[in-house]
Motif scaffolding. Sequence first.
Motif, PDB file in Angstrom:
ATOM      1  N   ILE A  91       0.829  -1.205   0.000  1.00  0.00           N
ATOM      2  CA  ILE A  91       0.000   0.000   0.000  1.00  0.00           C
ATOM      3  C   ILE A  91       0.864   1.255   0.000  1.00  0.00           C
ATOM      4  CG2 ILE A  91      -1.583   1.340   1.446  1.00  0.00           C
ATOM      5  CD1 ILE A  91      -2.988  -1.217   2.179  1.00  0.00           C
ATOM      6  N   ASN A  92       1.944   1.257   0.774  1.00  0.00           N
ATOM      7  CA  ASN A  92       2.826   2.426   0.797  1.00  0.00           C
ATOM      8  C   ASN A  92       3.432   2.694  -0.573  1.00  0.00           C
ATOM      9  OD1 ASN A  92       2.396   2.895   3.522  1.00  0.00           O
ATOM     10  ND2 ASN A  92       4.149   1.663   4.166  1.00  0.00           N
ATOM     11  N   GLN A  93       3.856   1.657  -1.256  1.00  0.00           N
ATOM     12  CA  GLN A  93       4.442   1.843  -2.576  1.00  0.00           C
ATOM     13  C   GLN A  93       3.382   2.170  -3.618  1.00  0.00           C
ATOM     14  OE1 GLN A  93       7.554  -1.732  -1.790  1.00  0.00           O
ATOM     15  NE2 GLN A  93       7.771  -0.772  -3.774  1.00  0.00           N
ATOM     16  N   LEU A  94       2.191   1.644  -3.463  1.00  0.00           N
ATOM     17  CA  LEU A  94       1.106   2.006  -4.373  1.00  0.00           C
ATOM     18  C   LEU A  94       0.741   3.481  -4.234  1.00  0.00           C
ATOM     19  CD1 LEU A  94      -1.449  -0.973  -4.370  1.00  0.00           C
ATOM     20  CD2 LEU A  94      -0.183  -0.042  -6.320  1.00  0.00           C
ATOM     21  N   HIS A  95       0.819   4.007  -3.019  1.00  0.00           N
ATOM     22  CA  HIS A  95       0.520   5.420  -2.804  1.00  0.00           C
ATOM     23  C   HIS A  95       1.451   6.303  -3.634  1.00  0.00           C
ATOM     24  CE1 HIS A  95       1.242   9.272  -0.677  1.00  0.00           C
ATOM     25  NE2 HIS A  95      -0.068   9.278  -0.568  1.00  0.00           N
TER      26      HIS A  95
ATOM     27  N   CYS B 135      -6.530   7.707  -2.986  1.00  0.00           N
ATOM     28  CA  CYS B 135      -5.820   8.028  -1.736  1.00  0.00           C
ATOM     29  C   CYS B 135      -6.752   7.930  -0.532  1.00  0.00           C
ATOM     30  CB  CYS B 135      -5.216   9.431  -1.831  1.00  0.00           C
ATOM     31  SG  CYS B 135      -3.802   9.539  -2.959  1.00  0.00           S
ATOM     32  N   GLU B 136      -8.019   8.288  -0.715  1.00  0.00           N
ATOM     33  CA  GLU B 136      -8.979   8.134   0.381  1.00  0.00           C
ATOM     34  C   GLU B 136      -9.157   6.661   0.732  1.00  0.00           C
ATOM     35  OE1 GLU B 136     -13.617   9.306   1.504  1.00  0.00           O
ATOM     36  OE2 GLU B 136     -12.794   9.708  -0.489  1.00  0.00           O
ATOM     37  N   LYS B 137      -9.227   5.806  -0.288  1.00  0.00           N
ATOM     38  CA  LYS B 137      -9.353   4.371  -0.032  1.00  0.00           C
ATOM     39  C   LYS B 137      -8.072   3.820   0.614  1.00  0.00           C
ATOM     40  CE  LYS B 137     -12.207   2.014  -0.792  1.00  0.00           C
ATOM     41  NZ  LYS B 137     -13.276   1.430   0.045  1.00  0.00           N
ATOM     42  N   ILE B 138      -6.907   4.352   0.249  1.00  0.00           N
ATOM     43  CA  ILE B 138      -5.656   3.929   0.883  1.00  0.00           C
ATOM     44  C   ILE B 138      -5.700   4.218   2.377  1.00  0.00           C
ATOM     45  CG2 ILE B 138      -3.192   4.479   1.067  1.00  0.00           C
ATOM     46  CD1 ILE B 138      -3.091   4.748  -1.953  1.00  0.00           C
ATOM     47  N   ALA B 139      -6.204   5.413   2.743  1.00  0.00           N
ATOM     48  CA  ALA B 139      -6.297   5.770   4.155  1.00  0.00           C
ATOM     49  C   ALA B 139      -7.243   4.829   4.902  1.00  0.00           C
ATOM     50  CB  ALA B 139      -6.757   7.217   4.299  1.00  0.00           C
ATOM     51  N   VAL B 140      -8.350   4.477   4.274  1.00  0.00           N
ATOM     52  CA  VAL B 140      -9.328   3.585   4.910  1.00  0.00           C
ATOM     53  C   VAL B 140      -8.735   2.192   5.107  1.00  0.00           C
ATOM     54  CG1 VAL B 140     -11.564   2.461   4.618  1.00  0.00           C
ATOM     55  CG2 VAL B 140     -11.308   4.886   4.044  1.00  0.00           C
TER      56      VAL B 140
ATOM     57  N   LYS C  18      -9.106  14.090  -9.445  1.00  0.00           N
ATOM     58  CA  LYS C  18     -10.274  13.470  -8.828  1.00  0.00           C
ATOM     59  C   LYS C  18     -10.056  11.970  -8.627  1.00  0.00           C
ATOM     60  CE  LYS C  18     -15.299  13.124  -9.275  1.00  0.00           C
ATOM     61  NZ  LYS C  18     -16.479  13.475 -10.108  1.00  0.00           N
ATOM     62  N   GLN C  19      -9.446  11.320  -9.609  1.00  0.00           N
ATOM     63  CA  GLN C  19      -9.167   9.892  -9.487  1.00  0.00           C
ATOM     64  C   GLN C  19      -8.120   9.628  -8.389  1.00  0.00           C
ATOM     65  OE1 GLN C  19      -8.094   9.426 -13.638  1.00  0.00           O
ATOM     66  NE2 GLN C  19      -9.883   8.138 -14.018  1.00  0.00           N
ATOM     67  N   LYS C  20      -7.105  10.462  -8.345  1.00  0.00           N
ATOM     68  CA  LYS C  20      -6.072  10.291  -7.325  1.00  0.00           C
ATOM     69  C   LYS C  20      -6.636  10.479  -5.923  1.00  0.00           C
ATOM     70  CE  LYS C  20      -2.163  11.718 -10.205  1.00  0.00           C
ATOM     71  NZ  LYS C  20      -1.066  12.719 -10.399  1.00  0.00           N
ATOM     72  N   SER C  21      -7.518  11.460  -5.754  1.00  0.00           N
ATOM     73  CA  SER C  21      -8.088  11.702  -4.425  1.00  0.00           C
ATOM     74  C   SER C  21      -8.953  10.535  -3.970  1.00  0.00           C
ATOM     75  CB  SER C  21      -8.909  12.997  -4.439  1.00  0.00           C
ATOM     76  OG  SER C  21      -9.999  12.896  -5.349  1.00  0.00           O
ATOM     77  N   ALA C  22      -9.703   9.929  -4.903  1.00  0.00           N
ATOM     78  CA  ALA C  22     -10.547   8.785  -4.551  1.00  0.00           C
ATOM     79  C   ALA C  22      -9.686   7.589  -4.131  1.00  0.00           C
ATOM     80  CB  ALA C  22     -11.443   8.406  -5.728  1.00  0.00           C
TER      81      ALA C  22
ATOM     82  N   LEU D 285      -8.569  -2.187  -2.166  1.00  0.00           N
ATOM     83  CA  LEU D 285      -7.850  -1.049  -2.735  1.00  0.00           C
ATOM     84  C   LEU D 285      -7.636  -1.226  -4.231  1.00  0.00           C
ATOM     85  CD1 LEU D 285      -6.199   1.544  -2.571  1.00  0.00           C
ATOM     86  CD2 LEU D 285      -4.247   0.160  -1.832  1.00  0.00           C
ATOM     87  N   CYS D 286      -7.231  -2.413  -4.656  1.00  0.00           N
ATOM     88  CA  CYS D 286      -6.967  -2.638  -6.078  1.00  0.00           C
ATOM     89  C   CYS D 286      -8.259  -2.555  -6.908  1.00  0.00           C
ATOM     90  CB  CYS D 286      -6.306  -4.003  -6.274  1.00  0.00           C
ATOM     91  SG  CYS D 286      -4.635  -4.087  -5.602  1.00  0.00           S
ATOM     92  N   CYS D 287      -9.358  -2.999  -6.341  1.00  0.00           N
ATOM     93  CA  CYS D 287     -10.637  -2.866  -7.056  1.00  0.00           C
ATOM     94  C   CYS D 287     -11.019  -1.397  -7.221  1.00  0.00           C
ATOM     95  CB  CYS D 287     -11.734  -3.625  -6.315  1.00  0.00           C
ATOM     96  SG  CYS D 287     -11.584  -5.426  -6.415  1.00  0.00           S
ATOM     97  N   THR D 288     -10.722  -0.582  -6.223  1.00  0.00           N
ATOM     98  CA  THR D 288     -10.984   0.854  -6.336  1.00  0.00           C
ATOM     99  C   THR D 288     -10.115   1.481  -7.423  1.00  0.00           C
ATOM    100  OG1 THR D 288     -11.545   0.958  -3.986  1.00  0.00           O
ATOM    101  CG2 THR D 288     -11.005   3.038  -5.082  1.00  0.00           C
TER     102      THR D 288
END
Length: 412
Positions: free
Chosen positions: A354-358, A376-381, A370-374, A399-402
Amino acid sequence: MSSNVPKVLQKKSTTSTNLLQSMYESWDLFHCISFKELKGYQVRGSFWRYIMEAFLKGYKPGLKPKPSVSKGDGLPSTSKKTKRPTPWVEKYRPKCMNEVVYQDEVVAVLKRSLANPDLPNLLFYGPPGTGKTSTILALSREIFGDLFKSRILELNASDERGIQVIRDKVKNFAQQTASSVRPDGRPCPPFKIVILDEADSMTGAAQSALRRTMEKASKSTRFCLICNYISRIIDPLTSRCSKFRFKPLSRDTLSQRLNYIAVEENVKMDDNVIDAVIDISEGDLRKAITLLQSAHRLKGEEGISVEDIADISGVVPKKRIKDLMAVCESDSYEKLEKFVCNLGYDGYTTGQVINQLHDEIVFNDSLNDKQKSAVCEKIAVCDKRLLDGGDEYLQLMDLCCTIMQQICHPVE
């Protein structure tokens, strides 16, 4: 008295040395007598310790041991002291304030306190591995000198940090008086220092109890709180301390220190190994030194490569991260599920992925804000769920499905 007992043991005045000589002459001592028959004889405990060690290591009839004389009691010694290797983190820890690097403002202020014996309560906060604990230990050594160990009480996250420890151990230490003169006659500040490392892990009740202790023991004790997140320290404590922020170490500082250690320890490595260690450590010098030592212990004379650093640290190769992004762009759930399962089988942790995906998402030019914010929000969750004990496979799939949805089916 049994007739099987050797003649030398039939006198109660027999010393352990004579008894030992008799044992060498007749090594079948264990076969001819029992411990009950030796109950009334006066021998030293060290002799019996030697007998038991020889017995436990394996006794063979007819085999005489080769005694090595110990300095303590003149009896054979069965153990040899071996010098244990010291972790490089402790070996190269700063011993004085001049050795603390990249924290110039903090060091400058604390050096002034060396001339003035009135030291305030301190609060060090900042990322891990930036020199917080090393700074207060170096300062204490310069203040107290030979009295360093008797004037310092250090508690870290491995100790009990509840309210009972604050009431008993810390309070009792703080109530002890301190002399203003060293044994050699030189002056010494008349106070002690209590170091509470990882103070942000203390319970709220323990922090409240510490507040009153700091007030009562202000004449004879100074407190130094060390934490990573100052927001987890209650306001009554922060208001009683001088706060110092430790910033992450720069690449030049990390590179200089790691190269110095590599030269001192004769580390063989490729040219880009130091850069790889710095990238993985993210400003944490303690983590960087530990990683370098682990790689050196593993490879030794063969030499350390960049691939070795990646394998030891558990970092996912960049190619695997790009392949994961490519699978998300394929819009195939079956391929995604298979790829995520393979990541788990290879031993990579979901937190590291997840850290490297961020970083991959943030610097991806094909995604809009807009896509990046969506994502990143899922990464936080997902990261919060992992901290709460959630299943790693499910969080990574979520996360990958998002990511797949934002790439293949963006919401306008």
